[in-house]
Every structure is written in structure tokens, then in C-alpha cells.
Design an enzyme around this catalytic site. Structure first.
Site, mmCIF file in Angstrom:
data_model
loop_
_atom_site.group_PDB
_atom_site.id
_atom_site.type_symbol
_atom_site.label_atom_id
_atom_site.label_comp_id
_atom_site.label_asym_id
_atom_site.label_seq_id
_atom_site.Cartn_x
_atom_site.Cartn_y
_atom_site.Cartn_z
ATOM 1 N N HIS A 356 13.951 -6.750 -7.448
ATOM 2 C CA HIS A 356 13.170 -5.553 -6.912
ATOM 3 C C HIS A 356 12.649 -4.775 -8.020
ATOM 4 O O HIS A 356 12.041 -3.544 -7.592
ATOM 5 C CB HIS A 356 14.405 -4.566 -6.394
ATOM 6 N N LYS A 534 10.390 10.339 -2.248
ATOM 7 C CA LYS A 534 10.734 9.051 -2.854
ATOM 8 C C LYS A 534 11.805 9.446 -3.885
ATOM 9 O O LYS A 534 11.588 10.531 -4.512
ATOM 10 C CB LYS A 534 9.715 8.331 -3.227
ATOM 11 N N ARG A 535 12.684 8.734 -4.543
ATOM 12 C CA ARG A 535 13.251 9.191 -5.865
ATOM 13 C C ARG A 535 12.338 9.559 -6.974
ATOM 14 O O ARG A 535 11.103 9.248 -6.954
ATOM 15 C CB ARG A 535 14.167 7.908 -6.384
ATOM 16 N N LYS A 540 6.331 6.855 -10.246
ATOM 17 C CA LYS A 540 6.176 7.073 -8.927
ATOM 18 C C LYS A 540 4.918 8.244 -9.219
ATOM 19 O O LYS A 540 4.361 8.577 -8.102
ATOM 20 C CB LYS A 540 7.314 7.352 -8.029
ATOM 21 N N THR A 642 8.741 0.947 0.431
ATOM 22 C CA THR A 642 9.025 0.916 1.788
ATOM 23 C C THR A 642 8.668 2.180 2.550
ATOM 24 O O THR A 642 8.303 2.214 3.846
ATOM 25 C CB THR A 642 10.417 0.460 2.069
ATOM 26 N N LYS A 646 6.503 3.244 6.273
ATOM 27 C CA LYS A 646 7.209 4.107 7.275
ATOM 28 C C LYS A 646 6.188 5.050 7.710
ATOM 29 O O LYS A 646 5.856 5.323 8.946
ATOM 30 C CB LYS A 646 8.477 4.739 6.850
HETATM 31 N N1 CGF Z 1 15.938 -1.339 -7.690
HETATM 32 N N2 CGF Z 1 14.877 -1.152 -7.160
HETATM 33 N N3 CGF Z 1 13.981 -1.245 -6.704
HETATM 34 C C1 CGF Z 1 13.289 -0.702 -5.732
HETATM 35 C C2 CGF Z 1 13.541 0.872 -5.271
HETATM 36 N N4 CGF Z 1 13.584 1.443 -6.467
HETATM 37 O O1 CGF Z 1 15.048 0.607 -4.757
HETATM 38 O O2 CGF Z 1 13.565 -1.573 -4.428
HETATM 39 C C3 CGF Z 1 12.679 -1.367 -3.307
HETATM 40 C C4 CGF Z 1 13.092 -2.389 -2.337
HETATM 41 O O3 CGF Z 1 12.801 -3.570 -2.509
HETATM 42 C C5 CGF Z 1 11.308 -1.463 -3.714
HETATM 43 O O4 CGF Z 1 10.620 -1.180 -2.332
HETATM 44 C C6 CGF Z 1 10.809 -0.497 -4.634
HETATM 45 O O5 CGF Z 1 9.509 -0.701 -5.035
HETATM 46 C C7 CGF Z 1 11.678 -0.989 -5.941
HETATM 47 O O6 CGF Z 1 11.457 0.159 -7.044
#
Ligand code: CGF
Length: 807
Positions: A356, A534-535, A540, A642, A646
Site C-alpha cells: 500500500h 485525509k490523514r 499529502k 480512495t 468517493k
Molecule cells: N498504509 N497505507 N497506505 C494507504 C493509506 N495511507 O492507508 O493505503 C490506501 C489503501 O490502499 C491507499 O489508498 C493510500 O494511498 C495509501 O497511502
């Protein structure tokens, strides 16, 4: 209207069921019932309707001896469940009517439910969306995770500074789970491994019991329901009465407290390697319990472990459960006498791994001595796995290196498939983090671009748009989202555009009421709602968004008579408690927001809003009301995203970089319908090679220079002038995420957005076009891809024999 598979329930019958639970489950009568009582009674009444399809699904899988998917994840960012279950059972209108007949308000009762915040961000939410799609597609599956007593911390702002408090979702009874006291497994830690009669025997120092809690996950129209099994840690021995009688109360309760520590709290780090011993124990705890459980189930159905890969597909959600490889080898070798090579090949036949992130700080690497102390048997087994890997692919890539156990490499070597989460990311995985392994095992890396469930992220959270879509193209889209393409034919129909605008306006009014009620903040629904939620993380680039906001503030003050498009900049997101820079960025956004919001010169033209404690439920209010979706990460850094999907689905065009799934969203909506800016991933890599690239970028942008000087000199922190000097210096000296280099392109593109938004009808058409063209980003499509390309499983639905093609 109730689903074809659940008994038709009238509002009257359902009201009776709610009253029955109020009486027998909550022990209350209506006149004395609290909001909590009504919420629990509604939840239990809905849960009653899930149990039959759940039992039926389990029975049919058992009888069909079908292949099961096991999704292992440290995180499931579920949110609330009432509306999700009601919508999937097509019971939301019935429930609302039933409550109304009992003098209660559905929305109020639903809002009383705490979020199950068992995750940090995208990775955890993806797991929850995947569970919804697995059930909707009728694929037999278990989700396995940890039943944290405390989920992701609660965020509060104290004079703009983030402070964290423990989350308390389990303080009240959790209505949706069923405790399974009979399902528990010993989890071993520490000790040593002895060779006895040629066999390696592990003598652990500590044993903790993993105990199961099951939550049914019902799919669309209640046709299928799978299980989310979460493990709670319990002591392996009883209360130490002797110590208690001696008055040593601490010693008496120590075993319980120590054991429970393992499932006590979710580590709040998103895309950062935690590296703490307790985290390793958490990862092994749930992974071992899950593998012991699925092997027991397989054997109880008469299976021969040599054919395990034909009946079991295990997906590792990132490296957090990567210990699954050595653990399954241990179970096969030490408990079922497999030879090492058979154990390794059988285990690999079951395992697949999803990466990820490319961020180096997120790739889990455990100090070898810590690893060997906590998991001495697995340390040995990893050496065996590494030796087999060397024999097969050479010694270029080591799993144990420089005194570290590299979990990414371990997961890769022990998986039959590895996937990235967007087309760009999967290519970058091949070119960077796993380049050598890609060479050694060509064809192992595939892509499965992320997706989102349209049941939660459109049907449930956006009733006005849902109704418009139903009226325009019918009701078949919720489990066949590409049917939204049918809206394209209506983009030039003024009546449709009017209704689309009306839906957005309704959602914007709802958001402004929500902000007013919750935080006492007034926003103008006619303004552009420009949202970044987002976080908080430097890649980001919430900081770049704030810099652009300050630059716009300057621009408006310099040109008070300009034709400015009123904007509300809405931020939402938590920073990991230990992430100092991210917390500084939060404080700066709040400090700058206070100054800008207090400025009469820009009142009504520019406002900054940052509601505390962003979570799934807040996203469900913010996203439908959004006009502009901010997806502005440094290209090559956001694996997928993601939230971007949305927003587009709910009619919010994107301003963004060519990063992660933005690339595919832009391909789907059309380049002319996406506000693109910034350097590409390749250009980012090249720019980084240039000396002093940040300083040069700032010198080339007087607008940026002015903003940075304002921040550095304390314009937004008059009582503490140097508060942000470090942050600004950081941009001058090591702007690793190229905020300075993309600033002007971002600012200019925002002005293009201003002009576009000013033409309300064409903007609404653009918004509707986004909704029409992003059906591909349904997590049903994603899961169908995993089922076809990685798991080789079939749906149990269409023909009931498990051979409906899910492609
Ligand atoms: N750990 N991790 N990774 C992430 C997100 N931060 O949770 O997974 C998400 C789910 O795959 C991604 O959409 C995102 O880009 C990626 O940074």
C-alpha cells in the site's frame, strides 16, 4: 420495500420488533427509553434480519466445499453500521417509518452510534469496503483482525493544537457482534527452541489466549453474509486469587492486564513503521489466531492439508500480517509434520500480499534481536525460507539483512501474487521498492486498483443524489456501478442538471447545519466547498493547500474589487501523535484560519474550517456536500487514495496531481474534466536531483515568497512570532515533497477552478459527469479482479454451485 431474500417486513412489524428488543434486550419500556436504548433496539432488530442469510451463507459454503477468502488486516475502519445494514437489507425506509411511528427520528437514532474506528485511514477503510463487496458478490470470506478496546484516538483542538484522548467505542455494548467464547487459541511468545529427536520444539515463555468476536457482514439485498472475526486477548490463566488474598492486588490482576494489553489499542500511525515490540506481538497475535482458526475449519471439513491452496486464499493487507508465511510453515511443519519445502510451497500457494505504500519509513523492518526474542521459532523458519529463496532466485535480495528482518521481502517471497493498489503504484512497485524481486519473480506483481463500496459511499450517505439516479436510470446501479454511465445521456438535460444541483445544494445545506449545530460555525452554502480530508502527512501536502489559501487571501485583499469566487476551505484529518511536523501543519491551518476568518476584508469571500475528530461518519456528511476535491499529493507518493473516488462519485470534480488513482480517475472522466497540475512522478525524481530546487522555486515565485515570509514572521502567530520559523526554513532547505515547486502550478489551477465554478450550470454538468463516469471505482470491480487474478474463487450466488463468474 425489503430485499428479495429477507422476509418482507412492514414498518408495523418492524416497530414491534424494535419494541420487543427494547423490552427484552434493554429492559426498558418506551416512555423511559433513552436514545441509547432506541439505538440498541433498532440495531438488534436489524441484526435479527441478518442472521438467517448469514446462517444460509455459511451452510451453503460448507455444503459446496467452496474455496474461501481470508482477508487478514490489522485495521478495519468500519464506521457506523446501522445505516449500512439497513441499506443493504433495503430496510432504511421501513426502519425510518417504524421509528417515526414510535415517536423517534431515524437520523437522530443513527447518529447516536459510535464509529467502529478500528483503523487509521485508507488501508483500514479499504478493508471495510472489501468486506461489503465480498458479501455483495457472494464470495465466501472471513475478515480477520483485532478487536481493539480503543480504536483511533479522538482528536480535539486546544488553541488550534491537536490533543489526543482515548477512543471509547466499547464503553457501551457493541450491538453487532456475537461473542464466541468457545473459539479461542493459545498464542505463544518468547522462550526458546530446542531440538528434540530431530524436531524443533518451541518452549514459549508467555502464552496469551485469542478469543473470537464475530460480526456478520451482509451484502447488497441481503443475498449473502460473511463473517468479520475479531480477536480479543485474554490471559491464559485465571485470576491470581492467592496474590489477591495476600493483598497484592496488582499482582493478582497483572496477568489479565498484561494479556489484554495486546488488543487494548490501535497504533495511530498511518504509513509509518511503528517498530514497537507490542506492535509485533499484536501482528503475530491476530495472524496466528487466524491461521490456527482457518486450519482447524479446513481439517474439520475433512480436508487434506496438502490441498489447502485449493480451498484457502489468504490476502495480507500490507506487511502487518506478513508473519503469516512463517506461521503457516510452522503449523504445517511442527504440528502436521510437513517437510520444510512442502510446507513452504503449500503456504505460498495460499498467500498473496498487497503493498500500500512506497514510503521507506512505512516498510516494516524488525530488529533481528527483538524479532528472535519474541518469535524464536519464526526466526529460524525465516532462515529456512530465505535459504529456499536463495536456491530458487539467487542471493540478490535478502530477507534478513543488516540486523533487520524485512517484512516486505518476506511477504513477497512467501506470496504467489503481490499487488499494488493503482496502475501507477504497481508500476512504481516494480521499478523501485521490489525491483530486484520483480526481476527474480517476473509476473508475480499485478495491479488491483482500489475501489469503494457504493452502498455506503453513495446510496446511504447521499439520499438526494441516490433518488435522482434511481429516477433517471433505475435502481440496478448499487451492485453494478458502471450503470452510472447511463447518466451521460442526461448531462445536457436542463431538468436533470437542475435536480443534480438541487441535490448538491441539499447536501451543502445539511453540512452547514451540521457545522452550525456541532461547532457553532456558519458557512455560506452558496460558496464553493473546497475540501481536503485525509490523514495529515507531508506527502499529502495539506501545507501547500494552506499556502495557496494565504496567497488567495493576499490576492483578495490586494484586489478587493476583483470578481472573486467565494470559497470555504474545509480541512479534516488527524496526525499521528508522534508526528511533530504534521501537528505543526494542523496548528498553522488553525492559526491562519483564525486570522483569515477574522478579516473583514475577506469576509464572505474566504473562510477556513477545520472540524475536530475527522472520521468515517464525518466523511459521510462532508463528501456529498463537496464542490472541489483536493487530491494534491506529490506525484509518486500516494499509492492510490480512495477519498478521491468517493468525491468524484458524489459529484465533486478533482484538483490533483498525476498520482495514484488520480491518474485513472482522470482517464475515466476525461482530461478536460479534471483540474490537473504539478510535476509528474518522473519530473519529481528529476527535480530532486537539482541542487537548491526549493530555494530556486521560491525565488521564482514572489507570491510564494510573500506567503512564507508572512508565516515565518508570525502574522498568524502574533503572540509567538517564531512559531513557524522552523516549518518555513524546512521548506527552504529540504522541501522533500516539492511543495515549493508545485505551488505556482497549483495556485494557477485554482484560479481556473474559480472561473469554472462561477459558471454554475457548466460546473454542475461537470459534477454530474464525474458521477456518471467513475462507476469503475466500485470495490465490487476491485474484488472481482482479486477473485479472478489472485484468489481464483467463484461467487456462490447466481447458480448456487459456486461457479458464477465474478469477472
Ligand atoms: N498504509 N497505507 N497506505 C494507504 C493509506 N495511507 O492507508 O493505503 C490506501 C489503501 O490502499 C491507499 O489508498 C493510500 O494511498 C495509501 O497511502
Amino acid at each position: 420495500m425489503s430485499s428479495p431474500n429477507t422476509p418482507p417486513v412492514s414498518a408495523q412489524d418492524f416497530a414491534a420488533s424494535i419494541l420487543q428488543h427494547l423490552k427484552t434486550s434493554l429492559g426498558k419500556d418506551a416512555p423511559h427509553a433513552s436514545l441509547y436504548d432506541w439505538r440498541m433496539s433498532l440495531s438488534l432488530a436489524l441484526r435479527d434480519l441478518v442472521v438467517d442469510p448469514w446462517f444460509e451463507s455459511t451452510r451453503r459454503t460448507y455444503e459446496a466445499r467452496g474455496k474461501r477468502v481470508y482477508y487478514l488486516s490489522m485495521e478495519f475502519l468500519i464506521g457506523r453500521l446501522i445505516e449500512d445494514v439497513a441499506v443493504n437489507l433495503q430496510m432504511d425506509e421501513v426502519a425510518s417509518e417504524a421509528l417515526e411511528s414510535l415517536g423517534q427520528t431515524y437520523e437522530k437514532v443513527v447518529a447516536d452510534e459510535p464509529d467502529a474506528a478500528l483503523g487509521n485511514g485508507g488501508l483500514g477503510r479499504l478493508a471495510a469496503c472489501f468486506m461489503d463487496s465480498l458479501s455483495t458478490l457472494g464470495i465466501p470470506a472471513y475478515g480477520y483482525g483485532i478487536r481493539y478496546e480503543h480504536g483511533l484516538f479522538e482528536q480535539h483542538f486546544d488553541k488550534g493544537v491537536q490533543v489526543e484522548t482515548a477512543e471509547t467505542w466499547l464503553e457501551q455494548r457493541h450491538a453487532w457482534e456475537f461473542e464466541r467464547p468457545e473459539v479461542n487459541y493459545p498464542i505463544l511468545f518468547g522462550g526458546h527452541v530446542a531440538d528434540e529427536d530431530g524436531k524443533a520444539v518451541w518452549h514459549p515463555e508467555e502464552t496469551v489466549i485469542a478469543s473470537a468476536f464475530d460480526t456478520p457482514v451482509v451484502g447488497w439485498e441481503g443475498r449473502w453474509a460473511n463473517t468479520l472475526r475479531l480477536w480479543a486477548a485474554k490471559p491464559d490463566r485465571n485470576f491470581d486469587l492467592e496474590s489477591f488474598n495476600r493483598g497484592d492486588y496488582i499482582a493478582a490482576s497483572a496477568p489479565e492486564a498484561l494479556a489484554r494489553t495486546i488488543s487494548r489499542v490501535l497504533y495511530p500511525d498511518d504509513t509509518t513503521d511503528v517498530g514497537k515490540e507490542l506492535r509485533l506481538k499484536q501482528e503475530y497475535f491476530f495472524t496466528s489466531a487466524s491461521l490456527q482458526d482457518l486450519v482447524r475449519r479446513f481439517l474439520s471439513e475433512g480436508g487434506d492439508l496438502k490441498s489447502l491452496p485449493d480451498y484457502v486464499a489468504i490476502q495480507l493487507n500490507d506487511t502487518h500480517p506478513a508473519i503469516a508465511g512463517p506461521e503457516l510453515v510452522r503449523i504445517l511443519m511442527d504440528l502436521h509434520s510437513f517437510e520444510v519445502s512442502d510446507a513452504i510451497s503449500t503456504a505460498r500457494g495460499c498467500l498473496a500480499y498487497t503493498n500500500h505504500t512506497l514510503l521507506p519509513e512505512a516498510l516494516e523492518r524488525w530488529p533481528e534481536d527483538l524479532f528472535a526474542r519474541v518469535l524464536p521459532r519464526h526466526h529460524r523458519i525465516i532462515q529456512l525460507i530465505e535459504a529456499a529463496h536463495f536456491a530458487e532466485a539467487g542471493e540478490q535480495v535478502r530477507i534478513i539483512e543488516h540486523g533487520e528482518v524485512k517484512m516486505g521481502e518476506l511477504a513477497f517471497v512467501m506470496a504467489h501474487h503481490v499487488n499494488g493498489v493503482s496502475a501507477l503504484h504497481s508500476e512504481l512497485v516494480k521499478e523501485t521498492v521490489f525491483a530486484d524481486l520483480h526481476q527474480a519473480y517476473p509476473g508475480r506483481i499485478v495491479n488491483q486498483t482500489n475501489g469503494i463500496t457504493p452502498r455506503r459511499w453513495l446510496y446511504a450517505c447521499n439520499p438526494p443524489l441516490r433518488n435522482l439516479i434511481n429516477d433517471t436510470i433505475g435502481t440496478a446501479w448499487p451492485d453494478d456501478l458502471e450503470k452510472l454511465q447511463g447518466l451521460n445521456a442526461h448531462l445536457d438535460d436542463p431538468a436533470f442538471i437542475d435536480r443534480f444541483q438541487a441535490a448538491k445544494d441539499t447536501n451543502k445545506a445539511r453540512l452547514s447545519d451540521w457545522l452550525k449545530d456541532r461547532d457553532g460555525v456558519s458557512v455560506d452554502p452558496a460558496a464553493m466547498f473546497d475540501v481536503q480530508i485525509k490523514r495529515i502527512h507531508e506527502y499529502k501536502r495539506q501545507l501547500m493547500n494552506l499556502l495557496e489559501t494565504v496567497a488567495l487571501w493576499n490576492e483578495i485583499r490586494d484586489n478587493p474589487n476583483g470578481a472573486w469566487t467565494p470559497r470555504v476551505k474545509i480541512f479534516g484529518g488527524k496526525a499521528a501523535p508522534g508526528y511533530v511536523v504534521a501537528k505543526e501543519i494542523i496548528r498553522l491551518i488553525n492559526d491562519a484560519g483564525a486570522v483569515i476568518n477574522g478579516d473583514p476584508a475577506t469576509k464572505g469571500l474566504l473562510q477556513v474550517v477545520y472540524p475536530e475528530n475527522y472520521n468515517v461518519s464525518m466523511a459521510e456528511v462532508l463528501i456529498p456536500a463537496t464542490d472541489l476535491s483536493e487530491q494534491i499529493s506529490t506525484a509518486g507518493k500516494e499509492a492510490s487514495g480512495t477519498g478521491n473516488m468517493k468525491f468524484a462519485l458524489n459529484g465533486a470534480p478533482t484538483i490533483g496531481t498525476l498520482d495514484g488513482a488520480n491518474v485513472e480517475i482522470r482517464d475515466c472522466v476525461g482530461a478536460e474534466n479534471f483540474f490537473l497540475f504539478g510535476l509528474t512522478a518522473a519530473e519529481v525524481a528529476a527535480r530532486r536531483m537539482e541542487p537548491d530546487y526549493a530555494r530556486h522555486a521560491i525565488e521564482a515565485s514572489p507570491r510564494l515568497g510573500r506567503v512564507l515570509e508572512q508565516i515565518r514572521s508570525g502574522v498568524f502567530s502574533p503572540s509567538d512570532k517564531d512559531r513557524y520559523a522552523g516549518l518555513v526554513d524546512g521548506l527552504f532547505n529540504h522541501d522533500y515533497f516539492l511543495v515549493t515547486c508545485d505551488f505556482d502550478s497549483y495556485f494557477d489551477t485554482q484560479r481556473v477552478v474559480d472561473t469554472a465554478f462561477a459558471d454554475a450550470r457548466s460546473w454542475t454538468r461537470l459534477a454530474a459527469l464525474n458521477t456518471a463516469r467513475v462507476g469503475w471505482f466500485s470495490s465490487d470491480r476491485t474484488i472481482s479482479g482479486y477473485a479472478r487474478d489472485i484468489w481464483n474463487v467463484r461467487s456462490m450466488l447466481a447458480t448456487g454451485s459456486g461457479d458464477r463468474d465474478v469477472a
